[in-house]
Design an enzyme around this catalytic site. Sequence first.
Site, PDB file in Angstrom:
ATOM      1  NE  ARG A 294      -0.909  14.455   9.067  1.00  0.00           N
ATOM      2  CZ  ARG A 294      -1.243  12.240   9.425  1.00  0.00           C
ATOM      3  NH1 ARG A 294      -1.633  11.932   9.944  1.00  0.00           N
ATOM      4  NH2 ARG A 294       0.416  11.983   9.531  1.00  0.00           N
TER       5      ARG A 294
ATOM      6  CE1 TYR B 209      -2.992   4.002   3.829  1.00  0.00           C
ATOM      7  CE2 TYR B 209      -3.669   4.767   6.289  1.00  0.00           C
ATOM      8  CZ  TYR B 209      -3.248   4.129   5.633  1.00  0.00           C
ATOM      9  OH  TYR B 209      -2.780   3.343   6.193  1.00  0.00           O
ATOM     10  CB  SER B 210      -8.724   7.024   6.363  1.00  0.00           C
ATOM     11  OG  SER B 210      -8.970   7.864   5.806  1.00  0.00           O
TER      12      SER B 210
ATOM     13  N   GLY C 282      -7.391  18.315   8.083  1.00  0.00           N
ATOM     14  CA  GLY C 282      -8.539  16.360   8.544  1.00  0.00           C
ATOM     15  C   GLY C 282      -7.643  15.471   9.148  1.00  0.00           C
TER      16      GLY C 282
ATOM     17  CB  ALA D 155      -0.984   0.552   1.135  1.00  0.00           C
TER      18      ALA D 155
ATOM     19  CB  SER E 276      -7.052   5.147  -0.304  1.00  0.00           C
ATOM     20  OG  SER E 276      -5.958   4.265   0.447  1.00  0.00           O
ATOM     21  CE  LYS E 277      -4.575   0.295   4.410  1.00  0.00           C
ATOM     22  NZ  LYS E 277      -4.197  -1.714   3.958  1.00  0.00           N
TER      23      LYS E 277
ATOM     24  CB  THR F 240      -1.230   1.384  -4.696  1.00  0.00           C
ATOM     25  OG1 THR F 240      -0.126   1.401  -5.055  1.00  0.00           O
ATOM     26  CG2 THR F 240      -0.666   0.159  -3.609  1.00  0.00           C
TER      27      THR F 240
ATOM     28  CB  THR G  31      -5.764   1.194   8.999  1.00  0.00           C
ATOM     29  OG1 THR G  31      -5.650   2.089   9.834  1.00  0.00           O
ATOM     30  CG2 THR G  31      -6.278   1.503   7.586  1.00  0.00           C
ATOM     31  CG  ASP G  32      -6.215   2.825  14.173  1.00  0.00           C
ATOM     32  OD1 ASP G  32      -5.788   3.421  12.839  1.00  0.00           O
ATOM     33  OD2 ASP G  32      -5.802   3.489  14.788  1.00  0.00           O
ATOM     34  CD  GLU G  33      -4.459   6.716   9.438  1.00  0.00           C
ATOM     35  OE1 GLU G  33      -5.284   7.153   8.689  1.00  0.00           O
ATOM     36  OE2 GLU G  33      -3.713   6.413  10.298  1.00  0.00           O
TER      37      GLU G  33
ATOM     38  CG  LEU H  55       5.402  10.944  16.007  1.00  0.00           C
ATOM     39  CD1 LEU H  55       5.573  12.011  15.139  1.00  0.00           C
ATOM     40  CD2 LEU H  55       4.336  10.431  16.933  1.00  0.00           C
TER      41      LEU H  55
HETATM   42  P1  NAD Z   1       5.510   0.654   4.341  1.00  0.00           P
HETATM   43  O1  NAD Z   1       4.653   1.897   3.969  1.00  0.00           O
HETATM   44  O2  NAD Z   1       6.640   0.853   4.987  1.00  0.00           O
HETATM   45  O3  NAD Z   1       5.831  -1.078   3.088  1.00  0.00           O
HETATM   46  C1  NAD Z   1       4.565  -0.462   2.121  1.00  0.00           C
HETATM   47  C2  NAD Z   1       5.382  -1.126   0.892  1.00  0.00           C
HETATM   48  O4  NAD Z   1       4.634  -2.064   0.156  1.00  0.00           O
HETATM   49  C3  NAD Z   1       6.189  -1.091   0.751  1.00  0.00           C
HETATM   50  O5  NAD Z   1       7.691  -2.149   0.339  1.00  0.00           O
HETATM   51  C4  NAD Z   1       6.531  -0.793  -0.826  1.00  0.00           C
HETATM   52  O6  NAD Z   1       7.218  -1.044  -1.956  1.00  0.00           O
HETATM   53  C5  NAD Z   1       5.793  -1.774  -0.709  1.00  0.00           C
HETATM   54  N1  NAD Z   1       4.050  -1.489  -2.525  1.00  0.00           N
HETATM   55  C6  NAD Z   1       3.781   0.129  -2.342  1.00  0.00           C
HETATM   56  N2  NAD Z   1       3.204   0.081  -3.968  1.00  0.00           N
HETATM   57  C7  NAD Z   1       3.015  -1.134  -4.113  1.00  0.00           C
HETATM   58  C8  NAD Z   1       2.386  -2.143  -5.352  1.00  0.00           C
HETATM   59  N3  NAD Z   1       2.481  -1.271  -5.998  1.00  0.00           N
HETATM   60  N4  NAD Z   1       2.806  -3.082  -5.553  1.00  0.00           N
HETATM   61  C9  NAD Z   1       4.150  -3.509  -4.737  1.00  0.00           C
HETATM   62  N5  NAD Z   1       4.322  -3.387  -3.746  1.00  0.00           N
HETATM   63  C10 NAD Z   1       3.930  -2.078  -3.482  1.00  0.00           C
HETATM   64  O7  NAD Z   1       4.025   0.403   5.065  1.00  0.00           O
HETATM   65  P2  NAD Z   1       3.263  -0.261   6.149  1.00  0.00           P
HETATM   66  O8  NAD Z   1       3.559   0.462   7.533  1.00  0.00           O
HETATM   67  O9  NAD Z   1       4.540  -1.586   6.361  1.00  0.00           O
HETATM   68  O10 NAD Z   1       2.424  -1.045   6.141  1.00  0.00           O
HETATM   69  C11 NAD Z   1       1.729  -1.927   5.721  1.00  0.00           C
HETATM   70  C12 NAD Z   1       0.426  -2.331   5.692  1.00  0.00           C
HETATM   71  O11 NAD Z   1      -0.316  -2.360   6.889  1.00  0.00           O
HETATM   72  C13 NAD Z   1      -0.275  -1.051   4.685  1.00  0.00           C
HETATM   73  O12 NAD Z   1      -1.234  -1.761   3.757  1.00  0.00           O
HETATM   74  C14 NAD Z   1      -0.880  -0.253   6.032  1.00  0.00           C
HETATM   75  O13 NAD Z   1      -1.916   0.827   5.556  1.00  0.00           O
HETATM   76  C15 NAD Z   1      -1.357  -1.096   7.012  1.00  0.00           C
HETATM   77  N6  NAD Z   1      -1.315  -0.225   8.150  1.00  0.00           N
HETATM   78  C16 NAD Z   1       0.216   0.253   8.105  1.00  0.00           C
HETATM   79  C17 NAD Z   1       0.153   0.301  10.292  1.00  0.00           C
HETATM   80  C18 NAD Z   1       1.225   1.089  10.426  1.00  0.00           C
HETATM   81  O14 NAD Z   1       1.106   2.037  11.928  1.00  0.00           O
HETATM   82  N7  NAD Z   1       2.005   1.260   9.175  1.00  0.00           N
HETATM   83  C19 NAD Z   1      -1.405   0.148  10.860  1.00  0.00           C
HETATM   84  C20 NAD Z   1      -2.234  -0.538  10.693  1.00  0.00           C
HETATM   85  C21 NAD Z   1      -2.254  -0.229   9.545  1.00  0.00           C
HETATM   86  O1  DAU Z   2      -3.130   3.925  12.907  1.00  0.00           O
HETATM   87  C1  DAU Z   2      -3.178   3.193  11.521  1.00  0.00           C
HETATM   88  C2  DAU Z   2      -1.880   4.498  10.750  1.00  0.00           C
HETATM   89  O2  DAU Z   2      -1.267   5.036  11.588  1.00  0.00           O
HETATM   90  C3  DAU Z   2      -1.494   4.011   9.950  1.00  0.00           C
HETATM   91  O3  DAU Z   2      -2.992   3.098   9.045  1.00  0.00           O
HETATM   92  C4  DAU Z   2      -1.036   4.498   8.228  1.00  0.00           C
HETATM   93  O4  DAU Z   2      -0.309   3.763   7.487  1.00  0.00           O
HETATM   94  C5  DAU Z   2      -0.088   5.071   9.126  1.00  0.00           C
HETATM   95  O5  DAU Z   2       1.191   6.080   8.737  1.00  0.00           O
HETATM   96  C6  DAU Z   2      -0.204   5.468  10.245  1.00  0.00           C
HETATM   97  O6  DAU Z   2      -0.690   6.330  10.322  1.00  0.00           O
HETATM   98  P1  DAU Z   2      -1.007   8.075  11.893  1.00  0.00           P
HETATM   99  O7  DAU Z   2      -0.916   9.236  10.571  1.00  0.00           O
HETATM  100  O8  DAU Z   2      -1.193   8.256  13.094  1.00  0.00           O
HETATM  101  O9  DAU Z   2       0.732   8.001  11.911  1.00  0.00           O
HETATM  102  P2  DAU Z   2       1.669   9.372  11.403  1.00  0.00           P
HETATM  103  O10 DAU Z   2       3.348   8.602  12.090  1.00  0.00           O
HETATM  104  O11 DAU Z   2       2.201   9.848  10.051  1.00  0.00           O
HETATM  105  O12 DAU Z   2       1.301  10.187  12.403  1.00  0.00           O
HETATM  106  C7  DAU Z   2       1.243   9.817  13.766  1.00  0.00           C
HETATM  107  C8  DAU Z   2       0.576  11.429  14.852  1.00  0.00           C
HETATM  108  O13 DAU Z   2       1.867  12.003  14.665  1.00  0.00           O
HETATM  109  C9  DAU Z   2      -0.251  11.504  13.600  1.00  0.00           C
HETATM  110  O14 DAU Z   2      -1.472  11.967  14.680  1.00  0.00           O
HETATM  111  C10 DAU Z   2       0.352  12.833  13.262  1.00  0.00           C
HETATM  112  C11 DAU Z   2       1.943  13.201  14.387  1.00  0.00           C
HETATM  113  N1  DAU Z   2       2.546  13.713  13.511  1.00  0.00           N
HETATM  114  C12 DAU Z   2       3.710  13.091  12.482  1.00  0.00           C
HETATM  115  C13 DAU Z   2       4.347  13.687  12.163  1.00  0.00           C
HETATM  116  C14 DAU Z   2       5.142  12.840  11.206  1.00  0.00           C
HETATM  117  C15 DAU Z   2       3.555  14.570  14.210  1.00  0.00           C
HETATM  118  O15 DAU Z   2       3.137  15.307  15.148  1.00  0.00           O
HETATM  119  N2  DAU Z   2       4.751  15.419  13.315  1.00  0.00           N
HETATM  120  C16 DAU Z   2       5.381  14.641  12.336  1.00  0.00           C
HETATM  121  O16 DAU Z   2       6.222  15.173  12.156  1.00  0.00           O
END
Ligand code: NAD
Ligand code: DAU
Length: 339
Positions: free
Chosen positions: A276, A153-154, A278, A83, A156-157, A100, A125-127, A193
């Site tokens: 940010r 993002y959310s 929204g 994703a 699309s998910k 994607t 995701t919880d989003e 973050l």
């Molecule tokens: P990430 O951005 O670290 O990794 C995404 C991976 O997907 C990368 O390796 C990228 O190269 C690959 N990718 C992107 N587009 C692609 C495509 N078109 N075809 C094939 N590969 C592709 O993401 P993450 O944080 O590891 O998140 C993984 C999954 O978990 C996502 O679906 C995200 O929505 C979900 N998620 C993430 C979190 C979080 O806190 N990071 C929480 C809940 C759910």
């Molecule tokens: O809840 C699950 C989600 O968590 C996943 O679906 C997403 O893929 C993942 O990226 C994450 O989303 P968030 O938007 O919550 O994560 P992020 O790390 O971008 O931001 C966490 C919090 O911190 C959010 O409230 C925004 C804030 N933030 C983030 C950044 C990057 C800041 O205050 N400063 C920053 O520079």
Amino acid sequence: MKILVTGGAGFIGSNFIYYMLENRPDYDIVCLDKLTYAGNLKTLSEAIQNPKFKFVKGDIADREFVDNLFSQEIFDKVVNFAAESHVDRSIESPGIFLQTNIMGTASLLDACRKHSVSRYHQVSTDEVYGDLPLDRTDLFFTEETPIHTSSPYSASKASADLLTLAYFRTYNLPVTISRCSNNYGPYHFPEKLIPLIISRALNNESIPVYGNGLNVRDWLYVEDHCKAIAMILENGREGEVYNIGGHNEKTNIDVVKTVLSILGKPESLITYVKDRAGHDLRYAIDPAKIHSELGWLPETTFEDGIEKTIKWYLDNKEWWQDIINGEYRNYYEKMYGNR
Ligand code: NAD
Ligand code: DAU
């Protein structure tokens, strides 16, 4: 058992691959990843040594490529991590998120149907539930909470989740979905973050905090997420959604101060910046269903998990320094330069 793990060169997918290679040594694992800015083959360098693992570069949204791969490999199960995952990037450029996260998921679902895959698991995701008010700490997201998205993002998910459930209802495709809260741990890309705080604090650079820093996230150590997905893949009921989270709610400013304190860095690095668009206020998961049905509980406390994570970033400086010294510099300037 042969499983396809998409997006395995990213943060959670790579942790899942290492978890499965260690805990399910009889599984064959194929990773399909496009290697976008967020994918990193160095992350998989140990896995690539393992004969039970194979890496394939490709795009989940490329239908012909995906169909050929499914013809060649005969997968029993598919776990889709691939994703575009960063909310801020989705606000700047929504198109690739739709391509994607929605079209890519549709392409995988069709391949699973055509090739009779016995389980498709969508990592969501919880989003998709939107946010909760800050002053109602009694409220949590359950699997029945309506979908109510805030960012491209959310949205699309959520679209991908709806498609996945439609394939269950219409075609009886055996699917499951997990909706997890914010993960943290090794191999987390430094745009997010926690790794952003660690990498910038170690370089004595300012830490950008959006708005007033009081937004709340529910943090889960990545290995606990991986264990939950393995359990759902093996014992989850078809057509079901499982929420994953650890009752670990923290304000962003608390997280920033905790990391600075562990690193022995001053709070004067904290810089409040424009919020940010929204920006979701609070996420909080009720994980009662996965606990009662599958026996899953988080095992790592935030205190232990954040120590382990910081130690990993200290021990693996080359991994994240290579990233922040590359194209990421332009990204940081574009997103934070005038904030
Ligand atoms: P990430 O951005 O670290 O990794 C995404 C991976 O997907 C990368 O390796 C990228 O190269 C690959 N990718 C992107 N587009 C692609 C495509 N078109 N075809 C094939 N590969 C592709 O993401 P993450 O944080 O590891 O998140 C993984 C999954 O978990 C996502 O679906 C995200 O929505 C979900 N998620 C993430 C979190 C979080 O806190 N990071 C929480 C809940 C759910
Ligand atoms: O809840 C699950 C989600 O968590 C996943 O679906 C997403 O893929 C993942 O990226 C994450 O989303 P968030 O938007 O919550 O994560 P992020 O790390 O971008 O931001 C966490 C919090 O911190 C959010 O409230 C925004 C804030 N933030 C983030 C950044 C990057 C800041 O205050 N400063 C920053 O520079």
